[in-house]
Scaffold this motif. Sequence first.
Motif, PDB file in Angstrom:
ATOM      1  N   GLU B 155     -50.349  28.243 -78.297  1.00 38.23           N
ATOM      2  CA  GLU B 155     -51.139  28.475 -77.073  1.00 38.23           C
ATOM      3  C   GLU B 155     -51.497  29.956 -76.962  1.00 38.23           C
ATOM      4  N   ILE B 156     -52.095  30.480 -78.019  1.00 37.94           N
ATOM      5  CA  ILE B 156     -52.326  31.931 -78.077  1.00 37.94           C
ATOM      6  C   ILE B 156     -53.444  32.406 -77.165  1.00 37.94           C
ATOM      7  N   GLY B 157     -54.186  31.474 -76.578  1.00 41.86           N
ATOM      8  CA  GLY B 157     -55.175  31.876 -75.578  1.00 41.86           C
ATOM      9  C   GLY B 157     -54.525  32.662 -74.455  1.00 41.86           C
ATOM     10  N   ASN B 158     -53.238  32.392 -74.210  1.00 40.56           N
ATOM     11  CA  ASN B 158     -52.518  33.061 -73.124  1.00 40.56           C
ATOM     12  C   ASN B 158     -51.707  34.272 -73.592  1.00 40.56           C
ATOM     13  N   MET B 159     -51.859  34.639 -74.875  1.00 38.24           N
ATOM     14  CA  MET B 159     -51.172  35.841 -75.373  1.00 38.24           C
ATOM     15  C   MET B 159     -51.754  37.070 -74.679  1.00 38.24           C
ATOM     16  N   ILE B 160     -50.880  37.981 -74.235  1.00 42.29           N
ATOM     17  CA  ILE B 160     -51.334  39.187 -73.538  1.00 42.29           C
ATOM     18  C   ILE B 160     -51.766  40.234 -74.571  1.00 42.29           C
ATOM     19  N   ILE B 161     -53.035  40.636 -74.486  1.00 44.41           N
ATOM     20  CA  ILE B 161     -53.609  41.578 -75.439  1.00 44.41           C
ATOM     21  C   ILE B 161     -53.784  42.942 -74.793  1.00 44.41           C
ATOM     22  N   LEU B 162     -54.090  42.941 -73.512  1.00 46.02           N
ATOM     23  CA  LEU B 162     -54.288  44.193 -72.779  1.00 46.02           C
ATOM     24  C   LEU B 162     -53.632  44.043 -71.401  1.00 46.02           C
ATOM     25  N   PRO B 163     -52.406  44.576 -71.237  1.00 46.08           N
ATOM     26  CA  PRO B 163     -51.707  44.416 -69.967  1.00 46.08           C
ATOM     27  C   PRO B 163     -52.591  44.855 -68.795  1.00 46.08           C
ATOM     28  N   GLU B 164     -52.586  44.048 -67.751  1.00 43.08           N
ATOM     29  CA  GLU B 164     -53.394  44.306 -66.548  1.00 43.08           C
ATOM     30  C   GLU B 164     -54.894  44.243 -66.834  1.00 43.08           C
ATOM     31  N   GLY B 165     -55.277  43.589 -67.896  1.00 45.99           N
ATOM     32  CA  GLY B 165     -56.692  43.497 -68.250  1.00 45.99           C
ATOM     33  C   GLY B 165     -57.402  42.377 -67.515  1.00 45.99           C
ATOM     34  N   ARG B 166     -58.554  41.992 -68.054  1.00 41.81           N
ATOM     35  CA  ARG B 166     -59.427  40.967 -67.507  1.00 41.81           C
ATOM     36  C   ARG B 166     -58.675  39.676 -67.159  1.00 41.81           C
ATOM     37  N   HIS B 167     -59.042  39.076 -66.034  1.00 42.48           N
ATOM     38  CA  HIS B 167     -58.317  37.906 -65.536  1.00 42.48           C
ATOM     39  C   HIS B 167     -59.253  36.701 -65.447  1.00 42.48           C
ATOM     40  N   GLN B 168     -58.860  35.590 -66.037  1.00 43.34           N
ATOM     41  CA  GLN B 168     -59.710  34.397 -66.071  1.00 43.34           C
ATOM     42  C   GLN B 168     -58.844  33.151 -65.850  1.00 43.34           C
ATOM     43  N   SER B 169     -59.251  32.290 -64.952  1.00 42.94           N
ATOM     44  CA  SER B 169     -58.565  31.023 -64.617  1.00 42.94           C
ATOM     45  C   SER B 169     -57.053  31.198 -64.508  1.00 42.94           C
ATOM     46  N   ASN B 170     -56.265  30.283 -65.084  1.00 43.81           N
ATOM     47  CA  ASN B 170     -54.807  30.360 -64.913  1.00 43.81           C
ATOM     48  C   ASN B 170     -54.112  31.137 -66.038  1.00 43.81           C
TER      49      ASN B 170
END
Lengths: 299, 299
Positions: B155-170
């Motif tokens: 479920e790597i769609g939910n891997m954090i790439i940029l802390p506090e970055g862009r926010h989308q859906s859940n």
Amino acid sequence: MLTAGVDLGGTRVRVGVLEGARMHYWEERDSEVLKGPDHTLSIIIHMLERAKETMPFERIGICAPGPLDYKLGVLLDPPNLPDWGLVPITDVLQKHFLLPVRLLNDANAAALSEAASGAGKGYESVWFTTVSTGVGSGYVNDGQLIQGARGCAGEIGNMIILPEGRHQSNLNPGALESYVSGTAISAISRERFGWQNGAKEAIERAMAGEKEAVELIDETMTYLSIAIANIVHTVNPAIFVFGGGVMTQHDYLLPILAEKTNARVYASLQRSFDFAYAVHGNEAGVLGAAVYVRELNLS
Amino acid sequence: MLTAGVDLGGTRVRVGVLEGARMHYWEERDSEVLKGPDHTLSIIIHMLERAKETMPFERIGICAPGPLDYKLGVLLDPPNLPDWGLVPITDVLQKHFLLPVRLLNDANAAALSEAASGAGKGYESVWFTTVSTGVGSGYVNDGQLIQGARGCAGEIGNMIILPEGRHQSNLNPGALESYVSGTAISAISRERFGWQNGAKEAIERAMAGEKEAVELIDETMTYLSIAIANIVHTVNPAIFVFGGGVMTQHDYLLPILAEKTNARVYASLQRSFDFAYAVHGNEAGVLGAAVYVRELNLS
């Protein structure tokens, strides 16, 4: 079957013999690495010969700090074992004892020991992480150690947590180890506050409630929780087991880490995985190395 | 052994029967999901009955979009299959056909199909990633699909790439899917430049050399390379296989991604893993689901 485990470290060499889950023999000595690989290898051979007199083991597992090539059975210039790069360590032992010998990463060995008979026993998948000078980890799924194509599974110290962030040694900018290792906490607390006594001091000041230390530790655990949440969304282990001097110092950091990690996973995953301390301490490497060769299908 | 594979999607239902690596039967229809789960289930049963007349399969594998619980065999409110939450899909099929039935995530099925007979064939470990509307992935190690304790491996769609970055859906703030999915590229290029035709337009403008599009795609591939490098340092797969409309549009993105990923791994790992396009296209889900039940030890 009796199997021998060897833990080759920068300061100590440990040798044990395992039958089932029980250690029947134990010896440890200084590894005297400054005298060179040949000298340390002769110490290891001597210790194994002594063990074999009373406990006639049939296979030898040896673990050492990475990087190493577990398929070739050689170390690749580990920082704490100078001049060991490309020493054919498994070949030497194999020719001496005429037994099957395998080399593995010490964090992987510890992971295997915790999965087989430690905090991860009974769990279908175990992610072990040690946080001390550096950060290392190992992953056991369904009883099988997953080392990766080049043996670099579990090298999460180099996981990028903050792009373009803090830079340390040969790691990626913003790598996990540059924020949460003992080395990093020590450096950051010295830079920011002038504290001289490393991660231990920072953690103890935080436990005493000093505001700036609490904030530093909070920040550190936030970064580690990002890594652990990323591992949840990558392989979704059933339990995370932690060892190493930084994470196990008092029972302070792990509850903070667990809370922060749960806040960073899908709602349906929250509290669906466990957190625990490693139980095997200094025996972990020997136990894991001995378990590793016992489970190998060498036919 | 003949096994049936079913791919239940938001728009199409696909059914196939597999013997060895070969598909001997194929049918696909609209899934008509707006008429409700009972209706779509009756379509699936009807298609399987017709297949069974000529190809008497012994097991059924069915894949569907996540989230789902593969152990319980139920979907968990997938966004593209309204009202399927908790429908006992494997139970219904099992009772009807009196055969073993298993449910799995469609990205996992695709991973298995690529590992068994696609771009990952012959590699000891395969990481499959699809980038289309969302981001999904699956991991096959030593022929075994690793689904994780709660089925959320990959479920790597939910891997954090940029802390506090862009926010989308859940998703987590700064999650991978919020930067590299078709949805995200489309939204970002609309916000920044007013482009109305989604990821396709952004990629084509970049291929034509338009500066701002090149920069956007470069940024997108930087974020994806962080995720892939993190996976290298977590499980170190031998090959990364990519499917989905975004990554496979022209042969443009994959070489950029490979270069950026190699710049973010330990020197000893550079160019030690491969990149490839998926080969199974629309058949991937059916193939993978049929392979999955064939390989299961159901004794």
